[in-house]
Write a protein that holds these residues in place. Structure first.
Motif, PDB file in Angstrom:
ATOM      1  N   GLU A 348      12.411  10.210  -0.573  1.00  0.00           N
ATOM      2  CA  GLU A 348      11.154   9.686  -0.026  1.00  0.00           C
ATOM      3  C   GLU A 348       9.972  10.356  -0.744  1.00  0.00           C
ATOM      4  OE1 GLU A 348      12.770   8.976   4.544  1.00  0.00           O
ATOM      5  OE2 GLU A 348      10.816   9.961   4.225  1.00  0.00           O
ATOM      6  N   LEU A 349       9.078   9.490  -1.226  1.00  0.00           N
ATOM      7  CA  LEU A 349       7.900  10.004  -1.935  1.00  0.00           C
ATOM      8  C   LEU A 349       6.713  10.147  -0.986  1.00  0.00           C
ATOM      9  CD1 LEU A 349       8.073   7.889  -5.220  1.00  0.00           C
ATOM     10  CD2 LEU A 349       8.413  10.343  -5.022  1.00  0.00           C
ATOM     11  N   GLY A 350       6.667   9.306  -0.032  1.00  0.00           N
ATOM     12  CA  GLY A 350       5.529   9.343   0.893  1.00  0.00           C
ATOM     13  C   GLY A 350       5.617   8.165   1.866  1.00  0.00           C
ATOM     14  N   TYR A 351       4.539   8.006   2.559  1.00  0.00           N
ATOM     15  CA  TYR A 351       4.507   6.980   3.619  1.00  0.00           C
ATOM     16  C   TYR A 351       3.115   6.370   3.623  1.00  0.00           C
ATOM     17  CZ  TYR A 351       5.722   4.860   8.091  1.00  0.00           C
ATOM     18  OH  TYR A 351       6.001   3.965   9.078  1.00  0.00           O
ATOM     19  N   GLY A 352       3.032   5.093   3.417  1.00  0.00           N
ATOM     20  CA  GLY A 352       1.721   4.437   3.408  1.00  0.00           C
ATOM     21  C   GLY A 352       1.628   3.357   4.461  1.00  0.00           C
ATOM     22  N   GLY A 353       0.608   2.559   4.352  1.00  0.00           N
ATOM     23  CA  GLY A 353       0.389   1.484   5.335  1.00  0.00           C
ATOM     24  C   GLY A 353       1.495   0.433   5.284  1.00  0.00           C
ATOM     25  N   TYR A 354       2.165   0.281   4.153  1.00  0.00           N
ATOM     26  CA  TYR A 354       3.197  -0.745   3.971  1.00  0.00           C
ATOM     27  C   TYR A 354       4.537  -0.291   4.515  1.00  0.00           C
ATOM     28  CZ  TYR A 354       5.540  -4.539   1.436  1.00  0.00           C
ATOM     29  OH  TYR A 354       6.264  -5.644   1.103  1.00  0.00           O
ATOM     30  N   GLY A 355       4.752   1.004   4.411  1.00  0.00           N
ATOM     31  CA  GLY A 355       6.014   1.582   4.860  1.00  0.00           C
ATOM     32  C   GLY A 355       6.357   2.779   3.997  1.00  0.00           C
ATOM     33  N   LYS A 356       7.643   3.186   4.038  1.00  0.00           N
ATOM     34  CA  LYS A 356       8.064   4.357   3.265  1.00  0.00           C
ATOM     35  C   LYS A 356       8.122   4.022   1.779  1.00  0.00           C
ATOM     36  CE  LYS A 356      10.648   6.971   6.677  1.00  0.00           C
ATOM     37  NZ  LYS A 356      11.964   7.364   7.169  1.00  0.00           N
ATOM     38  N   VAL A 357       7.862   5.032   0.939  1.00  0.00           N
ATOM     39  CA  VAL A 357       7.956   4.855  -0.515  1.00  0.00           C
ATOM     40  C   VAL A 357       9.077   5.775  -1.015  1.00  0.00           C
ATOM     41  CG1 VAL A 357       6.724   4.960  -2.709  1.00  0.00           C
ATOM     42  CG2 VAL A 357       5.484   4.383  -0.627  1.00  0.00           C
ATOM     43  N   TYR A 358      10.019   5.196  -1.747  1.00  0.00           N
ATOM     44  CA  TYR A 358      11.168   5.941  -2.253  1.00  0.00           C
ATOM     45  C   TYR A 358      11.118   6.006  -3.782  1.00  0.00           C
ATOM     46  CZ  TYR A 358      13.209   5.209   2.390  1.00  0.00           C
ATOM     47  OH  TYR A 358      13.445   5.184   3.744  1.00  0.00           O
ATOM     48  N   ILE A 368      11.619   4.487 -10.839  1.00  0.00           N
ATOM     49  CA  ILE A 368      10.830   3.483 -10.119  1.00  0.00           C
ATOM     50  C   ILE A 368      10.384   4.061  -8.775  1.00  0.00           C
ATOM     51  CG2 ILE A 368      11.755   1.352 -11.140  1.00  0.00           C
ATOM     52  CD1 ILE A 368      13.789   1.292  -8.818  1.00  0.00           C
ATOM     53  N   ALA A 369       9.327   3.444  -8.254  1.00  0.00           N
ATOM     54  CA  ALA A 369       8.881   3.792  -6.890  1.00  0.00           C
ATOM     55  C   ALA A 369       9.018   2.522  -6.056  1.00  0.00           C
ATOM     56  CB  ALA A 369       7.433   4.270  -6.915  1.00  0.00           C
ATOM     57  N   ILE A 370       9.782   2.653  -4.943  1.00  0.00           N
ATOM     58  CA  ILE A 370      10.089   1.450  -4.138  1.00  0.00           C
ATOM     59  C   ILE A 370       9.340   1.534  -2.816  1.00  0.00           C
ATOM     60  CG2 ILE A 370      11.921   0.115  -3.020  1.00  0.00           C
ATOM     61  CD1 ILE A 370      13.828   1.683  -5.034  1.00  0.00           C
ATOM     62  N   LYS A 371       8.490   0.547  -2.603  1.00  0.00           N
ATOM     63  CA  LYS A 371       7.789   0.478  -1.316  1.00  0.00           C
ATOM     64  C   LYS A 371       8.589  -0.461  -0.422  1.00  0.00           C
ATOM     65  CE  LYS A 371       3.003   1.356  -2.654  1.00  0.00           C
ATOM     66  NZ  LYS A 371       1.613   0.907  -2.456  1.00  0.00           N
ATOM     67  N   ARG A 372       9.141   0.129   0.658  1.00  0.00           N
ATOM     68  CA  ARG A 372      10.033  -0.649   1.540  1.00  0.00           C
ATOM     69  C   ARG A 372       9.251  -1.041   2.799  1.00  0.00           C
ATOM     70  NH1 ARG A 372      15.625   1.681   4.182  1.00  0.00           N
ATOM     71  NH2 ARG A 372      16.672  -0.328   4.460  1.00  0.00           N
ATOM     72  N   LEU A 399      -3.783   1.192 -13.608  1.00  0.00           N
ATOM     73  CA  LEU A 399      -3.103   0.668 -12.404  1.00  0.00           C
ATOM     74  C   LEU A 399      -1.601   0.741 -12.588  1.00  0.00           C
ATOM     75  CD1 LEU A 399      -5.218  -2.524 -11.607  1.00  0.00           C
ATOM     76  CD2 LEU A 399      -5.137  -0.412 -10.291  1.00  0.00           C
ATOM     77  N   VAL A 400      -0.914   1.018 -11.507  1.00  0.00           N
ATOM     78  CA  VAL A 400       0.549   1.087 -11.548  1.00  0.00           C
ATOM     79  C   VAL A 400       1.089  -0.332 -11.670  1.00  0.00           C
ATOM     80  CG1 VAL A 400       2.597   1.955 -10.370  1.00  0.00           C
ATOM     81  CG2 VAL A 400       0.415   3.072 -10.020  1.00  0.00           C
ATOM     82  N   GLY A 401       1.982  -0.547 -12.619  1.00  0.00           N
ATOM     83  CA  GLY A 401       2.500  -1.902 -12.844  1.00  0.00           C
ATOM     84  C   GLY A 401       3.654  -2.241 -11.895  1.00  0.00           C
ATOM     85  N   VAL A 415       8.726  -3.029  -6.113  1.00  0.00           N
ATOM     86  CA  VAL A 415       9.219  -1.988  -7.035  1.00  0.00           C
ATOM     87  C   VAL A 415       8.124  -1.732  -8.097  1.00  0.00           C
ATOM     88  CG1 VAL A 415      11.053  -1.328  -8.634  1.00  0.00           C
ATOM     89  CG2 VAL A 415      11.572  -2.780  -6.651  1.00  0.00           C
ATOM     90  N   TYR A 416       7.634  -0.501  -8.114  1.00  0.00           N
ATOM     91  CA  TYR A 416       6.557  -0.130  -9.065  1.00  0.00           C
ATOM     92  C   TYR A 416       7.077   0.839 -10.119  1.00  0.00           C
ATOM     93  CZ  TYR A 416       3.024  -2.086  -5.901  1.00  0.00           C
ATOM     94  OH  TYR A 416       2.273  -2.933  -5.130  1.00  0.00           O
ATOM     95  N   GLU A 417       6.287   0.986 -11.176  1.00  0.00           N
ATOM     96  CA  GLU A 417       6.568   2.065 -12.145  1.00  0.00           C
ATOM     97  C   GLU A 417       6.392   3.389 -11.398  1.00  0.00           C
ATOM     98  OE1 GLU A 417       3.442   1.273 -14.850  1.00  0.00           O
ATOM     99  OE2 GLU A 417       4.553  -0.273 -15.947  1.00  0.00           O
ATOM    100  N   TYR A 418       7.218   4.303 -11.758  1.00  0.00           N
ATOM    101  CA  TYR A 418       7.141   5.610 -11.074  1.00  0.00           C
ATOM    102  C   TYR A 418       6.085   6.497 -11.760  1.00  0.00           C
ATOM    103  CZ  TYR A 418       8.483  10.250  -9.456  1.00  0.00           C
ATOM    104  OH  TYR A 418       8.476  11.518  -8.931  1.00  0.00           O
ATOM    105  N   MET A 419       5.178   6.990 -10.918  1.00  0.00           N
ATOM    106  CA  MET A 419       4.136   7.888 -11.440  1.00  0.00           C
ATOM    107  C   MET A 419       4.614   9.324 -11.266  1.00  0.00           C
ATOM    108  SD  MET A 419       1.534   6.083 -12.513  1.00  0.00           S
ATOM    109  CE  MET A 419       2.731   4.999 -13.220  1.00  0.00           C
ATOM    110  N   SER A 420       5.159   9.881 -12.350  1.00  0.00           N
ATOM    111  CA  SER A 420       5.748  11.226 -12.243  1.00  0.00           C
ATOM    112  C   SER A 420       4.707  12.298 -11.989  1.00  0.00           C
ATOM    113  CB  SER A 420       6.542  11.563 -13.511  1.00  0.00           C
ATOM    114  OG  SER A 420       5.697  11.402 -14.634  1.00  0.00           O
ATOM    115  N   GLY A 422       2.469  12.221  -9.864  1.00  0.00           N
ATOM    116  CA  GLY A 422       2.064  12.228  -8.460  1.00  0.00           C
ATOM    117  C   GLY A 422       0.730  11.529  -8.275  1.00  0.00           C
ATOM    118  N   THR A 423       0.177  11.675  -7.094  1.00  0.00           N
ATOM    119  CA  THR A 423      -1.079  10.982  -6.805  1.00  0.00           C
ATOM    120  C   THR A 423      -2.257  11.807  -7.267  1.00  0.00           C
ATOM    121  OG1 THR A 423      -1.250  12.041  -4.676  1.00  0.00           O
ATOM    122  CG2 THR A 423      -0.099   9.928  -4.715  1.00  0.00           C
ATOM    123  N   LEU A 424      -3.422  11.189  -7.181  1.00  0.00           N
ATOM    124  CA  LEU A 424      -4.659  11.878  -7.532  1.00  0.00           C
ATOM    125  C   LEU A 424      -4.832  13.114  -6.660  1.00  0.00           C
ATOM    126  CD1 LEU A 424      -7.301  11.876  -9.169  1.00  0.00           C
ATOM    127  CD2 LEU A 424      -8.320  10.385  -7.410  1.00  0.00           C
TER     128      LEU A 424
END
Ligand code: ATP
Length: 440
Positions: A348-358, A368-372, A399-401, A415-420, A422-424
């Motif tokens: 798990e990378l984090g948790y946003g408004g959409y749901g968990k990010v893996y 990859i970064a998966i927003k479920r 922007l993340v593709g 499914v997004y490109e993984y930003m190794s 991390g966030t800003l």
């Protein structure tokens, strides 16, 4: 009323009454039958002089006094029966030659040996049956009988004639029954001698029952037209029996037509018709099966051509077709499960408004970064499609593709490109990115 010629009111529960007036006021009356009718008193003499009268049967009543047939007895009169009444005397002139039955009346106590009082006078001889002596012996198969005319076995048209008021009581009266036979074959247009009568007897209604068999002349069977013609003539009483038999009705037995006996006896035309019909039906069924098979193959091919995700999309979506994507592809749920070690907590990378990010890793080594999407943030299929179409078109270095999406088994995942890096926020706070836990 004046046209009535046959009256039978037997076995009714009338109030006890003397002879009604109409007894001698029906000029056409030929038969008067009232057995057990609770009539009493004297019988009016005028009755017996009625010009058309042939038969008077008033058994089982309570007539009493003297039975006087009078001096002007109808010349047609042949049967007078007052059995089981209370007559104490009888007066009959020698001009009357018919039957007179008085058994069961007090008068017979004094005259026991007279013909009038003979109880058995109705059956003095054995019942008549058409003779088959010339045919020797021989049995016929079921439903067939031996024709007295040809002595061969055939399927007779048969039934029972019920004579309601015959003018004779002797069921052994050969002359009368032979006359009936001859009239039957003549009027019903049969071969002479092709009628058999059997075992006439008087039933409980005092009707004379006669079993009648009529034989075909040109083979073992009558055809349908003949059966209809004969049946109509007898059932509708178009056939008139000899006068002494009086009125009758006929109950026919079902006729065993040849086509009732199974396919072997069906006509050649019918067999050919059935065979052709079956052949056409078989060809039609095979054609329908081949067409259905081909349609199924075409449908399968079309599904395969659509591609996995779009076929799935098309099945679950009513509106719109497959999404038009640029550079993004469909992932199966299985594929994303494998890439995240079954959505392991450690990934798990984090948790946003959409749901968990893996975080995940594809078989080619790409991260990859998966927003479920979680339950509450699931969109309708149409909205999801619009979103991934839009995201797939957006390409910018900052922007993340979008790599792809998953839309099946009740899941919506982006499914997004993984930003190794991390966030800003991570960069600003100096927090290091997590290590990827892979299923591999
Ligand atoms: N492409 C990515 N690569 C690496 N980590 C990411 C990526 N996208 C999201 N994350 C991680 O997942 C967390 C949640 O991101 P997410 O975009 O879902 O939340 P958000 O920033 O609140 O946006 P939103 O509310 O629109 O969902 C982020 O804080 C980040 O740590």
């Amino acid at each position: 009323m004046t046209l009535l010629n046959y009256v039978d009111l037997s076995n009714n529960t009338f109030d006890p009454s003397p002879s009604p007036q109409w007894f001698w006021k029906l000029p056409q009356l030929s038969a008067l039958v009232i057995q057990s009718g609770r009539l009493y008193g004297t019988v009016p003499m005028k009755l017996f002089s009625s010009p058309q009268l042939q038969q008077v049967i008033l058994d089982g009543n309570a007539f009493n006094g003297t039975l006087d047939l009078g001096r002007s007895i109808s010349s047609e009169l042949s049967m007078v029966s007052f059995k089981d009444n209370d007559f104490s005397s009888v007066t009959v002139t020698s001009s009357y030659n018919g039957t007179l039955a008085l058994a069961g009346n007090p008068v017979c106590d004094h005259l026991p040996n007279t013909a009038y009082c003979n109880v058995t006078q109705h059956a003095p001889s054995p019942a008549y049956t058409t003779s088959l002596v010339k045919c020797f012996s021989g049995a016929c198969p079921p439903e067939q009988s031996m024709s007295p005319q040809s002595c061969g076995c055939a399927y007779p048209y048969q039934g029972v004639m019920y004579f309601r008021a015959p003018f004779f009581a002797d069921v052994g009266n050969g002359t009368a029954f032979q006359e009936l036979e001859s009239k039957l074959w003549t009027k019903l247009e049969l071969s002479p001698g092709s009628v058999a009568l059997q075992d006439p007897f008087f039933n409980s209604d005092s009707y004379m029952q006669v079993q009648v068999k009529l034989f075909p002349s040109g083979g073992p069977y009558f055809n349908r037209t003949e059966v209809m013609r004969i049946g109509f003539d007898l059932s509708n009483q178009t056939f008139k029996p000899p006068k002494e038999f009086g009125p009758y009705y006929f109950i026919a037995s079902p006729y065993p037509f040849p086509d009732r006996n199974g396919p072997a006896s069906k006509s050649k035309g019918a067999i050919i018709g059935i065979a052709v019909g079956c052949g056409v039906l078989l060809i039609a069924l095979v054609g329908a099966a081949v067409y259905a098979f081909m349609q199924r193959r075409r449908a399968q091919k079309a599904t395969e051509e659509l591609g996995g995700p779009f076929a799935s999309w098309a099945r679950s979506e009513e509106r719109g077709g497959a999404p038009r994507l640029k550079g993004a592809r469909w992932f199966s749920c299985e594929e994303l499960k494998r890439s995240t070690n079954n959505f392991a907590e450690a990934n798990e990378l984090g948790y946003g408004g959409y749901g968990k990010v893996y975080r995940g890793m594809l078989p080619n080594g790409q991260f990859i970064a998966i927003k479920r999407a979680q339950q509450g943030s699931m969109q309708g299929g149409h909205e999801f499609k619009t979103e991934i179409e839009l995201l797939s078109r957006v390409h910018h270095k900052n922007l993340v593709g979008l790599v792809g999406f998953c839309f099946e088994q009740g899941e919506q995942m982006l499914v997004y490109e993984y930003m190794s890096a991390g966030t800003l926020r991570d960069s600003l706070t100096g927090k290091p990115s997590s290590r990827l836990v892979s299923s591999r």
